[in-house]
Motif scaffolding. Structure first.
Motif, short mmCIF file in Angstrom:
data_model
loop_
_atom_site.label_atom_id
_atom_site.label_comp_id
_atom_site.label_asym_id
_atom_site.label_seq_id
_atom_site.Cartn_x
_atom_site.Cartn_y
_atom_site.Cartn_z
N ALA A 70 38.24 35.96 51.54
CA ALA A 70 39.17 37.07 51.79
C ALA A 70 40.38 36.96 50.85
O ALA A 70 40.82 37.96 50.27
N ALA A 71 40.92 35.76 50.70
CA ALA A 71 42.06 35.56 49.81
C ALA A 71 41.67 35.85 48.35
O ALA A 71 42.43 36.49 47.61
N ALA A 72 40.49 35.40 47.96
CA ALA A 72 40.02 35.66 46.59
C ALA A 72 39.86 37.15 46.36
O ALA A 72 40.26 37.67 45.31
N THR A 73 39.30 37.85 47.32
CA THR A 73 39.13 39.30 47.20
C THR A 73 40.49 39.98 47.05
O THR A 73 40.67 40.84 46.18
N ALA A 74 41.43 39.60 47.89
CA ALA A 74 42.77 40.20 47.82
C ALA A 74 43.42 39.95 46.46
O ALA A 74 44.00 40.87 45.86
N MET A 75 43.33 38.73 45.97
CA MET A 75 44.01 38.40 44.72
C MET A 75 43.33 39.00 43.50
O MET A 75 44.00 39.35 42.53
N ILE A 76 42.02 39.13 43.54
CA ILE A 76 41.30 39.68 42.39
C ILE A 76 41.46 41.20 42.34
O ILE A 76 41.47 41.80 41.26
N ILE A 77 41.65 41.84 43.48
CA ILE A 77 41.86 43.29 43.51
C ILE A 77 43.35 43.63 43.34
O ILE A 77 43.70 44.73 42.94
#
Length: 183
Positions: A70-77
């Protein structure tokens, strides 16, 4: 490659920031697809038939993998949202620096999620000591290609590129280099 280097040498600062942002967006597209697939898999996992059979350790590992995804998704988007907020305000340098940090953070969280997912699956199907060994190997593999090699290569000069630079500065044309080739 020589033509591209020549073009890059003569670009304005604005053109350089635009190119850097376009390059970064291309990189994020690749990472975004991978993390979205992993995140979707992790979101559906608790609803599968075998999930009630997992141990407390496996549940904890799952939570780490899910939250890291979830954190990776947030940061990459995040760079896309930041771009929308700053659109046409002439703040491309700030956007590129921010997007670089977010992409780096997103990749770090993606690493944690991938390694945790490997641990979850291997611990579910194999004995725990074997799962730890395989997970450590996977983590080393990711770290080798995502951090170690790039870190040690960042100051190296490619001998072929150095020769091309010397030849192009002396006025010679490289016949074997196809036009428009990306390096």
């Amino acid at each position: 490659m020589v033509a591209e280097k020549s073009r890059i040498k003569h670009e304005t600062e604005k053109q350089r920031w635009d190119r850097n942002f376009a390059d970064l967006l291309q990189e994020l597209r690749v990472a975004q697809t991978g993390i979205q697939i992993l995140f979707a898999f992790l979101l559906t996992l608790p609803f599968s038939n075998g999930f009630p059979k997992v141990t407390n350790f496996q549940k904890d590992t799952y939570v780490v993998a899910l939250l890291a995804a979830a954190a990776a998704t947030a940061m990459i988007i995040a760079p896309v949202a930041f771009h929308r907020a700053l659109f046409r305000q002439g703040r491309k340098p700030e956007l590129v620096r921010y997007a670089h940090r977010m992409a780096t953070g997103g990749l770090a969280f993606l690493l944690v999620s991938m390694v945790s997912s490997v641990l979850l699956v291997t611990d579910f199907i194999l004995d725990r000591p074997i799962a730890f060994v395989l997970t450590a190997i996977a983590a080393l593999f990711f770290l080798t290609f995502w951090a170690t090699i790039p870190f040690f290569r960042k100051n190296w000069i490619d001998e072929d590129a150095e020769e091309e630079d010397e030849e192009s500065s002396s006025g010679e044309v490289i016949a074997s280099e196809p036009a428009g080739r990306d390096a």
